[in-house]
Motif scaffolding. Structure first.
Motif, PDB file in Angstrom:
ATOM      1  N   GLU A  35       9.270  39.256  22.729  1.00  0.00           N
ATOM      2  CA  GLU A  35       9.716  38.375  23.813  1.00  0.00           C
ATOM      3  C   GLU A  35      10.988  38.898  24.474  1.00  0.00           C
ATOM      4  O   GLU A  35      11.148  38.791  25.687  1.00  0.00           O
ATOM      5  CB  GLU A  35       9.941  36.964  23.252  1.00  0.00           C
ATOM      6  CG  GLU A  35      10.138  35.909  24.291  1.00  0.00           C
ATOM      7  CD  GLU A  35       9.995  34.513  23.706  1.00  0.00           C
ATOM      8  OE1 GLU A  35       9.618  33.609  24.468  1.00  0.00           O
ATOM      9  OE2 GLU A  35      10.256  34.315  22.495  1.00  0.00           O
ATOM     10  N   THR A  36      11.890  39.472  23.693  1.00  0.00           N
ATOM     11  CA  THR A  36      13.182  39.896  24.238  1.00  0.00           C
ATOM     12  C   THR A  36      13.225  41.363  24.653  1.00  0.00           C
ATOM     13  O   THR A  36      14.153  41.763  25.369  1.00  0.00           O
ATOM     14  CB  THR A  36      14.313  39.633  23.227  1.00  0.00           C
ATOM     15  OG1 THR A  36      14.064  40.382  22.032  1.00  0.00           O
ATOM     16  CG2 THR A  36      14.430  38.149  22.913  1.00  0.00           C
ATOM     17  N   PRO A  38      11.642  43.342  26.891  1.00  0.00           N
ATOM     18  CA  PRO A  38      11.763  43.741  28.300  1.00  0.00           C
ATOM     19  C   PRO A  38      13.180  43.570  28.868  1.00  0.00           C
ATOM     20  O   PRO A  38      13.692  44.476  29.526  1.00  0.00           O
ATOM     21  CB  PRO A  38      10.752  42.843  29.017  1.00  0.00           C
ATOM     22  CG  PRO A  38       9.735  42.533  27.966  1.00  0.00           C
ATOM     23  CD  PRO A  38      10.532  42.388  26.699  1.00  0.00           C
ATOM     24  N   GLY A  39      13.805  42.463  28.578  1.00  0.00           N
ATOM     25  CA  GLY A  39      15.161  42.239  29.078  1.00  0.00           C
ATOM     26  C   GLY A  39      16.176  43.179  28.437  1.00  0.00           C
ATOM     27  O   GLY A  39      17.062  43.707  29.114  1.00  0.00           O
ATOM     28  N   GLU A  42      15.675  46.663  29.919  1.00  0.00           N
ATOM     29  CA  GLU A  42      16.198  46.730  31.282  1.00  0.00           C
ATOM     30  C   GLU A  42      17.728  46.772  31.280  1.00  0.00           C
ATOM     31  O   GLU A  42      18.329  47.553  32.004  1.00  0.00           O
ATOM     32  CB  GLU A  42      15.691  45.566  32.128  1.00  0.00           C
ATOM     33  CG  GLU A  42      16.084  45.697  33.579  1.00  0.00           C
ATOM     34  CD  GLU A  42      15.266  44.825  34.512  1.00  0.00           C
ATOM     35  OE1 GLU A  42      15.405  45.010  35.728  1.00  0.00           O
ATOM     36  OE2 GLU A  42      14.498  43.966  34.035  1.00  0.00           O
ATOM     37  N   LEU A 116       9.484  48.633  34.150  1.00  0.00           N
ATOM     38  CA  LEU A 116      10.248  47.512  33.609  1.00  0.00           C
ATOM     39  C   LEU A 116       9.652  46.181  34.063  1.00  0.00           C
ATOM     40  O   LEU A 116       9.511  45.243  33.267  1.00  0.00           O
ATOM     41  CB  LEU A 116      11.716  47.629  34.023  1.00  0.00           C
ATOM     42  CG  LEU A 116      12.475  48.809  33.412  1.00  0.00           C
ATOM     43  CD1 LEU A 116      13.836  48.973  34.094  1.00  0.00           C
ATOM     44  CD2 LEU A 116      12.634  48.663  31.912  1.00  0.00           C
ATOM     45  N   ASP A 117       9.269  46.102  35.338  1.00  0.00           N
ATOM     46  CA  ASP A 117       8.626  44.884  35.854  1.00  0.00           C
ATOM     47  C   ASP A 117       7.271  44.662  35.194  1.00  0.00           C
ATOM     48  O   ASP A 117       6.915  43.537  34.833  1.00  0.00           O
ATOM     49  CB  ASP A 117       8.455  44.967  37.372  1.00  0.00           C
ATOM     50  CG  ASP A 117       9.771  44.918  38.131  1.00  0.00           C
ATOM     51  OD1 ASP A 117      10.809  44.524  37.551  1.00  0.00           O
ATOM     52  OD2 ASP A 117       9.770  45.305  39.328  1.00  0.00           O
ATOM     53  N   ARG A 120       7.741  43.468  31.633  1.00  0.00           N
ATOM     54  CA  ARG A 120       8.144  42.054  31.612  1.00  0.00           C
ATOM     55  C   ARG A 120       6.917  41.141  31.774  1.00  0.00           C
ATOM     56  O   ARG A 120       6.757  40.165  31.047  1.00  0.00           O
ATOM     57  CB  ARG A 120       9.170  41.770  32.708  1.00  0.00           C
ATOM     58  CG  ARG A 120       9.768  40.374  32.634  1.00  0.00           C
ATOM     59  CD  ARG A 120      10.885  40.154  33.650  1.00  0.00           C
ATOM     60  NE  ARG A 120      12.004  41.048  33.481  1.00  0.00           N
ATOM     61  CZ  ARG A 120      12.982  40.879  32.583  1.00  0.00           C
ATOM     62  NH1 ARG A 120      12.967  39.845  31.778  1.00  0.00           N
ATOM     63  NH2 ARG A 120      13.979  41.743  32.500  1.00  0.00           N
ATOM     64  N   HIS A 123       4.509  41.495  28.621  1.00  0.00           N
ATOM     65  CA  HIS A 123       5.067  40.819  27.449  1.00  0.00           C
ATOM     66  C   HIS A 123       5.061  39.310  27.607  1.00  0.00           C
ATOM     67  O   HIS A 123       4.841  38.593  26.623  1.00  0.00           O
ATOM     68  CB  HIS A 123       6.465  41.349  27.135  1.00  0.00           C
ATOM     69  CG  HIS A 123       6.442  42.555  26.266  1.00  0.00           C
ATOM     70  ND1 HIS A 123       7.104  42.628  25.074  1.00  0.00           N
ATOM     71  CD2 HIS A 123       5.801  43.738  26.413  1.00  0.00           C
ATOM     72  CE1 HIS A 123       6.879  43.805  24.524  1.00  0.00           C
ATOM     73  NE2 HIS A 123       6.101  44.501  25.324  1.00  0.00           N
ATOM     74  N   ALA A 124       5.289  38.812  28.797  1.00  0.00           N
ATOM     75  CA  ALA A 124       5.227  37.360  29.012  1.00  0.00           C
ATOM     76  C   ALA A 124       3.824  36.849  28.677  1.00  0.00           C
ATOM     77  O   ALA A 124       3.665  35.842  27.978  1.00  0.00           O
ATOM     78  CB  ALA A 124       5.609  37.011  30.449  1.00  0.00           C
TER      79      ALA A 124
END
Length: 180
Positions: A35-36, A38-39, A42, A116-117, A120, A123-124
């Motif tokens: 969950e974390t 991707p952020g 980035e 990266l997009d 995200r 993964h969401a």
């Protein structure tokens, strides 16, 4: 380069090992990592220059740019594998040639923001799916054609939490070593 040093550069967090018993706590931790990731990824690469993105994480290794694109490609494939295992009886999944993908034009040159997009979004969707799986669904399996390795979905959650952390550590090691 010394063998131990090269091994440390290849596997900065060690190799993935499936726990003998996968607990609810393992699953919660792994899903949290997914969950974390991707952020965190980035944030890690946000300020890197184009020149820095062309830095390999180890001698004869991929560049940081290639690693970012690889993580997105790999985790996209993993998401599809989860779906196959949930809708088919122990499917033989499609493998892909990671090294060849890493050498494709887009992986070598595209802006990392694209991946990266993508990561995200993937993964969401993946985390939403994983949080809704029952104990029985977590035991569903797929077979990887390399060595006919059978994997349960709960094992694969751990594998991809490790995989993302593994490549995150590759990039972080370079950034720390170069003091960027």
């Amino acid at each position: 380069m010394e063998e131990n040093r090269m091994e440390q550069l290849r596997y900065p967090i060690g190799k993935y090992e499936v726990p003998a018993v996968i607990t609810k706590e393992h699953l919660e931790e792994w899903i949290g990592i997914l969950e974390t990731l991707p952020g965190k990824l980035e944030d890690l690469v946000r300020s890197l220059t184009e020149e820095q993105l062309e830095t390999p994480y180890r001698p004869d290794g991929w560049t940081i740019r290639q690693v970012v694109h690889h993580v997105a490609d790999s985790h996209h494939n993993s998401y599809i594998r989860f779906k196959w295992a949930l809708t088919e009886d122990n499917p033989l999944i499609k493998a892909y040639f990671e090294k060849e993908w890493a050498n494709l034009f887009d992986t070598r040159t595209a802006p990392i923001q694209l991946s990266l997009d993508h990561l995200r979004a993937v993964h969401a969707k993946l985390v939403y799916l994983l949080k809704g799986l029952s104990k029985e669904q977590l035991q569903r399996k797929f077979t990887h054609p390399e060595g006919n390795m059978v994997s349960t979905l709960e094992e694969n959650i751990g594998r991809y939490a490790w995989h993302g952390s593994h490549h995150f550590a590759h990039i972080k090691t370079v950034i720390d070593q170069k003091q960027w």
